[in-house]
Each structure stands twice: as C-alpha cells, then as structure tokens.
Design a protein around this motif. Sequence first.
Motif, PDB file in Angstrom:
ATOM      1  N   GLY A  40       8.830  62.097  35.208  1.00  0.00           N
ATOM      2  CA  GLY A  40       9.296  60.944  34.373  1.00  0.00           C
ATOM      3  C   GLY A  40       9.675  60.096  35.331  1.00  0.00           C
ATOM      4  N   ASP A  41       9.852  58.972  34.782  1.00  0.00           N
ATOM      5  CA  ASP A  41      10.517  57.689  35.545  1.00  0.00           C
ATOM      6  C   ASP A  41      12.267  57.844  35.314  1.00  0.00           C
ATOM      7  OD1 ASP A  41       8.292  56.404  36.461  1.00  0.00           O
ATOM      8  OD2 ASP A  41       8.274  55.171  35.055  1.00  0.00           O
ATOM      9  N   ILE A  42      12.944  57.795  36.422  1.00  0.00           N
ATOM     10  CA  ILE A  42      14.223  57.728  36.586  1.00  0.00           C
ATOM     11  C   ILE A  42      14.583  56.769  37.538  1.00  0.00           C
ATOM     12  CG2 ILE A  42      14.558  60.217  35.997  1.00  0.00           C
ATOM     13  CD1 ILE A  42      15.028  60.768  39.119  1.00  0.00           C
ATOM     14  N   TYR A  43      15.968  56.244  37.304  1.00  0.00           N
ATOM     15  CA  TYR A  43      16.483  55.056  38.084  1.00  0.00           C
ATOM     16  C   TYR A  43      17.986  55.498  38.701  1.00  0.00           C
ATOM     17  CZ  TYR A  43      12.639  52.616  35.671  1.00  0.00           C
ATOM     18  OH  TYR A  43      11.542  52.280  35.456  1.00  0.00           O
ATOM     19  N   PRO A  44      18.227  56.711  39.087  1.00  0.00           N
ATOM     20  CA  PRO A  44      19.675  57.014  39.385  1.00  0.00           C
ATOM     21  C   PRO A  44      20.315  55.754  40.373  1.00  0.00           C
ATOM     22  CG  PRO A  44      17.805  58.340  40.529  1.00  0.00           C
ATOM     23  CD  PRO A  44      17.368  57.587  39.298  1.00  0.00           C
ATOM     24  N   LEU A  45      19.619  55.215  41.295  1.00  0.00           N
ATOM     25  CA  LEU A  45      20.138  54.501  42.196  1.00  0.00           C
ATOM     26  C   LEU A  45      19.748  53.218  42.127  1.00  0.00           C
ATOM     27  CD1 LEU A  45      20.377  56.620  45.416  1.00  0.00           C
ATOM     28  CD2 LEU A  45      22.407  56.028  44.025  1.00  0.00           C
ATOM     29  N   GLY A  46      19.256  52.770  40.957  1.00  0.00           N
ATOM     30  CA  GLY A  46      18.750  51.361  40.719  1.00  0.00           C
ATOM     31  C   GLY A  46      17.429  51.164  40.721  1.00  0.00           C
ATOM     32  N   VAL A  47      16.613  52.025  41.418  1.00  0.00           N
ATOM     33  CA  VAL A  47      15.234  52.023  41.858  1.00  0.00           C
ATOM     34  C   VAL A  47      14.325  53.089  41.059  1.00  0.00           C
ATOM     35  CG1 VAL A  47      13.555  52.335  43.819  1.00  0.00           C
ATOM     36  CG2 VAL A  47      15.965  51.316  44.145  1.00  0.00           C
ATOM     37  N   ARG A  48      13.222  52.518  40.739  1.00  0.00           N
ATOM     38  CA  ARG A  48      12.468  53.626  39.674  1.00  0.00           C
ATOM     39  C   ARG A  48      11.996  54.569  40.730  1.00  0.00           C
ATOM     40  NH1 ARG A  48       6.864  52.021  36.704  1.00  0.00           N
ATOM     41  NH2 ARG A  48       6.292  51.920  38.929  1.00  0.00           N
ATOM     42  N   GLN A  49      12.067  55.956  40.387  1.00  0.00           N
ATOM     43  CA  GLN A  49      11.603  57.021  40.994  1.00  0.00           C
ATOM     44  C   GLN A  49      11.004  58.222  39.905  1.00  0.00           C
ATOM     45  OE1 GLN A  49      15.945  57.663  43.017  1.00  0.00           O
ATOM     46  NE2 GLN A  49      14.397  58.982  44.206  1.00  0.00           N
ATOM     47  N   GLN A  50      10.185  58.754  40.589  1.00  0.00           N
ATOM     48  CA  GLN A  50       9.753  59.869  39.788  1.00  0.00           C
ATOM     49  C   GLN A  50      10.587  61.018  39.971  1.00  0.00           C
ATOM     50  OE1 GLN A  50       6.216  62.642  41.579  1.00  0.00           O
ATOM     51  NE2 GLN A  50       5.003  61.875  39.781  1.00  0.00           N
ATOM     52  N   GLY A  51      11.088  61.519  38.773  1.00  0.00           N
ATOM     53  CA  GLY A  51      12.095  62.599  38.719  1.00  0.00           C
ATOM     54  C   GLY A  51      11.575  63.759  37.990  1.00  0.00           C
ATOM     55  N   LEU A  53      12.066  66.174  34.724  1.00  0.00           N
ATOM     56  CA  LEU A  53      12.695  66.309  33.597  1.00  0.00           C
ATOM     57  C   LEU A  53      12.484  67.679  33.094  1.00  0.00           C
ATOM     58  CD1 LEU A  53      11.602  62.812  32.381  1.00  0.00           C
ATOM     59  CD2 LEU A  53      13.359  63.238  33.848  1.00  0.00           C
ATOM     60  N   ILE A  54      13.573  68.033  32.431  1.00  0.00           N
ATOM     61  CA  ILE A  54      13.446  69.490  31.747  1.00  0.00           C
ATOM     62  C   ILE A  54      13.851  69.048  30.093  1.00  0.00           C
ATOM     63  CG2 ILE A  54      14.595  71.561  31.071  1.00  0.00           C
ATOM     64  CD1 ILE A  54      15.112  71.743  34.030  1.00  0.00           C
ATOM     65  N   ASN A  55      12.680  68.844  29.379  1.00  0.00           N
ATOM     66  CA  ASN A  55      12.721  68.419  27.825  1.00  0.00           C
ATOM     67  C   ASN A  55      13.188  67.025  27.960  1.00  0.00           C
ATOM     68  OD1 ASN A  55      11.938  71.239  27.019  1.00  0.00           O
ATOM     69  ND2 ASN A  55      14.109  71.602  26.321  1.00  0.00           N
ATOM     70  N   GLY A  56      12.641  66.307  28.694  1.00  0.00           N
ATOM     71  CA  GLY A  56      12.841  65.033  28.867  1.00  0.00           C
ATOM     72  C   GLY A  56      14.321  64.441  29.679  1.00  0.00           C
ATOM     73  N   GLN A  57      14.970  65.368  29.862  1.00  0.00           N
ATOM     74  CA  GLN A  57      16.422  65.260  30.335  1.00  0.00           C
ATOM     75  C   GLN A  57      16.507  65.439  31.941  1.00  0.00           C
ATOM     76  OE1 GLN A  57      19.526  67.415  28.540  1.00  0.00           O
ATOM     77  NE2 GLN A  57      18.094  67.957  26.843  1.00  0.00           N
ATOM     78  N   PHE A  58      17.301  64.353  32.694  1.00  0.00           N
ATOM     79  CA  PHE A  58      17.600  64.310  33.967  1.00  0.00           C
ATOM     80  C   PHE A  58      19.003  64.301  34.130  1.00  0.00           C
ATOM     81  CE2 PHE A  58      18.625  61.993  37.750  1.00  0.00           C
ATOM     82  CZ  PHE A  58      18.279  63.149  38.595  1.00  0.00           C
ATOM     83  N   PRO A  59      20.071  64.991  34.609  1.00  0.00           N
ATOM     84  CA  PRO A  59      19.708  66.620  34.861  1.00  0.00           C
ATOM     85  C   PRO A  59      19.298  67.102  33.675  1.00  0.00           C
ATOM     86  CG  PRO A  59      21.891  65.678  35.746  1.00  0.00           C
ATOM     87  CD  PRO A  59      21.310  64.586  34.938  1.00  0.00           C
ATOM     88  N   GLY A  60      18.840  68.486  33.793  1.00  0.00           N
ATOM     89  CA  GLY A  60      18.598  69.264  32.930  1.00  0.00           C
ATOM     90  C   GLY A  60      19.618  69.876  31.851  1.00  0.00           C
ATOM     91  N   PRO A  61      19.065  70.335  30.884  1.00  0.00           N
ATOM     92  CA  PRO A  61      20.278  70.891  29.830  1.00  0.00           C
ATOM     93  C   PRO A  61      21.276  71.892  30.308  1.00  0.00           C
ATOM     94  CG  PRO A  61      18.282  71.834  28.967  1.00  0.00           C
ATOM     95  CD  PRO A  61      17.791  70.669  30.478  1.00  0.00           C
ATOM     96  N   ASP A  62      22.665  71.902  29.897  1.00  0.00           N
ATOM     97  CA  ASP A  62      23.238  73.102  30.323  1.00  0.00           C
ATOM     98  C   ASP A  62      22.979  74.289  29.707  1.00  0.00           C
ATOM     99  OD1 ASP A  62      24.918  71.401  31.887  1.00  0.00           O
ATOM    100  OD2 ASP A  62      26.631  71.733  30.234  1.00  0.00           O
ATOM    101  N   ILE A  63      23.143  75.334  30.293  1.00  0.00           N
ATOM    102  CA  ILE A  63      23.129  76.808  29.566  1.00  0.00           C
ATOM    103  C   ILE A  63      24.606  77.276  29.401  1.00  0.00           C
ATOM    104  CG2 ILE A  63      22.570  78.922  30.240  1.00  0.00           C
ATOM    105  CD1 ILE A  63      20.205  78.129  31.694  1.00  0.00           C
ATOM    106  N   LYS A 137      13.785  70.007  44.658  1.00  0.00           N
ATOM    107  CA  LYS A 137      14.997  69.862  44.525  1.00  0.00           C
ATOM    108  C   LYS A 137      15.337  68.422  44.596  1.00  0.00           C
ATOM    109  CE  LYS A 137      19.702  72.162  45.749  1.00  0.00           C
ATOM    110  NZ  LYS A 137      20.482  72.849  46.568  1.00  0.00           N
ATOM    111  N   ALA A 138      14.751  67.770  45.331  1.00  0.00           N
ATOM    112  CA  ALA A 138      15.168  66.370  45.680  1.00  0.00           C
ATOM    113  C   ALA A 138      14.667  65.239  44.642  1.00  0.00           C
ATOM    114  CB  ALA A 138      14.493  65.847  47.196  1.00  0.00           C
ATOM    115  N   ALA A 139      13.763  66.009  43.452  1.00  0.00           N
ATOM    116  CA  ALA A 139      13.430  65.101  42.438  1.00  0.00           C
ATOM    117  C   ALA A 139      14.325  65.525  41.055  1.00  0.00           C
ATOM    118  CB  ALA A 139      11.806  65.317  42.212  1.00  0.00           C
TER     119      ALA A 139
END
Length: 545
Positions: A40-51, A53-63, A137-139
């Motif tokens: 999915g698209d993420i923008y962590p440093l202001g630039v669109r990237q392919q990340g 996702l786990i259940n649509g989340q970045f980072p993934g859900p806590d366990i 891991k870089a995504a």
Amino acid sequence: MMLPNMGGGGMWYLCGVVALITIVGAEDPYRFFTWKITYGDIYPLGVRQQGILINGQFPGPDIYSVTNDNLIINVHNNLPEPFLLSWSGIQQRRNSYQDGVYGTTCPIPPGKNFTYILQVKDQIGSFFYFPSLAFHKAAGGFGGIRILSRPLIPVPFPEPAGDFTVLIGDWYKTNHKILKTILDRGKKLKFPDGILINGRGPNGASFTVEKGKTYRFRVSNVGLQNTLNFRIQGHKMKLVEVEGTHTVQTTFSSLDIHAGQSCSFLVTADRPAQDYYIAVSTHFSSQVLNTTAILHYRYSNKPVSGHPPNGPPNDIAWSLNQARSIRTNLTASGPRPNPQGSYHYGLINITRSIKLANSAGQVNSKQRYAVNSVSFTPADTPLKLADYFKIGGVFRVGSIPDKATGQRIHLDTSVLGADYRSFVEIVFVNHESIIQSWHLDGYSFFVVGMDRGLWTPASRKQYNLRDAVSRCTTQVYPQSWTAVYIALDNVGMWNLRTEFWARQYLGQQLYLRVYTPVQSIRDEYPIPKNALLCGRAIGRTTRPM
C-alpha cells in the motif's frame, strides 16, 4: 470449526489444533490473529512509497500477550512474491520450525496463507516481529510484541498508567526492491534518508500523558543498520527491562538502542503541562540523522518550545560504560527456564569457546560480508526441513570454523554444530570501524563482558559473573569485542545474524544447530502438520502430532 487451508498439510481440522494444544499446554490461554499482508502507499518521509501493510496498518498491529500464552497467527500473503515473518526475541521453545527465517521455515507463497503457532513460554518483556525475506524489512511489515507477567507474579515497579510501543528505525525513501537489486549486484547501499518513529517522520508521532502519572515506553530499534539514541526533553528515563529481563533500575537522560534491540523504561510526567520533544538520532554514524515525536500532556494547549535535546557525545567510552551499567535485577520475579542452574551462570564450567569475527570483502567482484571468513548463502531447502527429512547435500555441519582463520572470504551455507545442554562462550570480535549488533534466535544469552581492543583469555578476568543482563541482541563496538554465555537448552536450528540488514542479506549470518540424538517431544516438537514444504522437501509428508 476449522482453520483455513494452510498449504503443505492441506485442510487442518480442529482435532489437529487440539492435538497440538495438548503438547504445548492445554492450561495456557490462546490468542487468535488473522493478518492480511498487502502492499500500500505510505508517506513516512513525505514521499509516496510502496510499503508492506498488515491489515492495512503501517507499522503492523501490536501483539499483546501474557507469559505462556499460545499465539495462533494466520498470515495471508497477498503480495506477488513469497513472504515470511520472524519473531525477534520469541524463543520458540523446542519449536524452531516456527521461527520464520528461511533456514527453518518455507516462505508463504503468493496468494496463500500459513498459520504460525507460537508459545511465549517462560517469557516476559518487549520484542518485535518483522519480515525476514527479500529485504522486505525496508518496506515495513514490522510491529511490537509485549509479553506481560502472569497475574499474581510481582513486577518490580508499580503498574504504570499507560504502556506505549515505540518502534524506531532508520529508513530509506528508495523502494525496497531497488535496494535489493543494488545488493544483488554486489554494491553497497548509500546511507539511509531518515528516522521513523512508529512509521512517521518528524513530529508525526505523539504520546499523550497526564501530569503526575508514570508511563512505560517499550522501545525497539527495528531499523536497518544504525544505533539510535533516544531521549525526552526535560524528562528522565528509568530503565526497567531489556528483551525479557528485569534490570537494575537505572535512570538515564539518553539511551543508546542498537539495531535489533528492545528495552522498556518508565517516564513520570512531572514537568509543567505542555508538549515536549521526544528526540531520536543516529549515534556513531558517518552522518547524523535526527527526528522528533511529541510527548503531549493531556489538557494542555501549549506547544513544544526550545530545541530538541542534544544527543550524547560521539564517544565510544560513554556508550560502553552505559552498556556495562545495564545489569539484571536479581531480586525481581519472572518466568525463567533454569537450564543447569543457568541463573548462577558464573558457577558453570564452559564446555566450549567460540570466537566469531565479522569482516567485509569482495567475492567474484561483488560485495560480501562474512563471519570467520564464511559468507552465508541460502540453500535450496530450509535447513531445518533438510535436517528433519534427512535430505543430504543441503548443508554441512561444521562448514564454519569455531575461530577466525584469516582466510579470504568464501561462500558456503554456514552451519555451526553444538550439543544440547552444553554451556558455551561466544566472543564476538569486531575489527572493523562500525558498531555491530548480533542477534541469536531461540535464546537469551548473558552478556558477560565487552571492551575495546583484542580479546584474550585474560579478558575473562573482567567478566561479570553475577548479574550480567540476559538478552538476545548485543552490540560490539568498533575494534572491540563482546562475550556472551549461553546455556544451549533449546534444540533446533537457530539463526545467528548481524542486525545490520544489508550485511545480513549479503552473508553475515550463520545457523547454530543445537542437536540431540534422542528423539523425544521433551526435547523437541515434531514437525508441524501444517508445515509448508519447499525445495527438496516437496513431496515429503508431515506427520500428525
């Protein structure tokens, strides 16, 4: 009722689950998770990237879990390539099949799913999970794991008013597939572009507290290479736990957290009500990256003021002394397997001493990284499956020596053999000018010593043989050494790797085969019925539990 199709073992009905539950402990609770892995698209440093996702989340859900809980995690791989998750710090007692690295577990094919069955046996503390294949891991695809103590087990501090997961790490704007291609071509990666806090760039993450209350912050360095220094403007941090060990409660104004490490500390909101900077910066790096998050006092509208707190001096001695000050709280209760009385580890005779030296060089005009001159190359079949099915020619025990040889770097599927219930010393030797960080799956080890210069047998005189901290990831400073003691009480095939991820990808890892000739579920569980089969294991059959 039945679980979904997991591949390899076909449809696995509830009776199969019940059979496995009987082995891992029917009295312990179960927690069920269903995760869908997508891009999915993420923008962590202001630039669109392919990340990732786990259940649509970045980072993934806590366990969230409690000591001895059984975690049933059904992972659906909706990526167009194979995928694996690994569980950094979860010991997988007697069950390395679930470790989620390629040496133990077949990747989940595109469009398929696999159900991990983990037990957080005899563990507490702060950990994380991450994708272990193909430079994923870089995504993204990472998330926090917390294991709480069982009810009625005393914890050596009052229950905090809140409990925050904080995932910090260096980050590239470049797509992870391009990064992987650069490495595949035998080139080095440039320096990362920034630092993320919970998947966000500067001031993107915020943590809300109430004045007068105390909070627990669980911080994991999920990044790709750099040591990160963590600090909170105007506040002290009381360290209480590292990777499952309650520590002597020492207060810090800033704390170095090396790649792959996790810790937790208490912060009391005892300042005037306003917002404060949480500052994270690279330490001992060729260039300095900085980022910030916000500590927000509830009901306050006063924004941050002043400058983020400065980092510590660029001084190895400062960080080394801080690391030596982190010790086990011997008065704290906690879940503990007690192999050979290992909590009196200083009284146990070492049965074997291993020295592992990292190095960098060229092989066939391509960049490679090595341990004792051996640069790891993956086999065509996971090593654990080859071991179980007795498939010859996949790996050779002893393909990496116990000591550095000084030879030129060469390629091999490096597997170091070790005997079950032996008590070993491993000395990590770093002749290079970078900080290294080493992690061992399946275990915690006692960090008994670290220092500058060369290790010699006389270095043992300075070991801490009473209250050294027990953890699964340790740093080795430039031109320095770090020594650990390990009670090898967990049979299996275990990944020992650098947490400098480009180096791991290009060969700076090995597998430790902890072996016993006795085939008993007291020592090791049989292969899971739902195990995925790949490589030369295709066509073999798993057995019912």
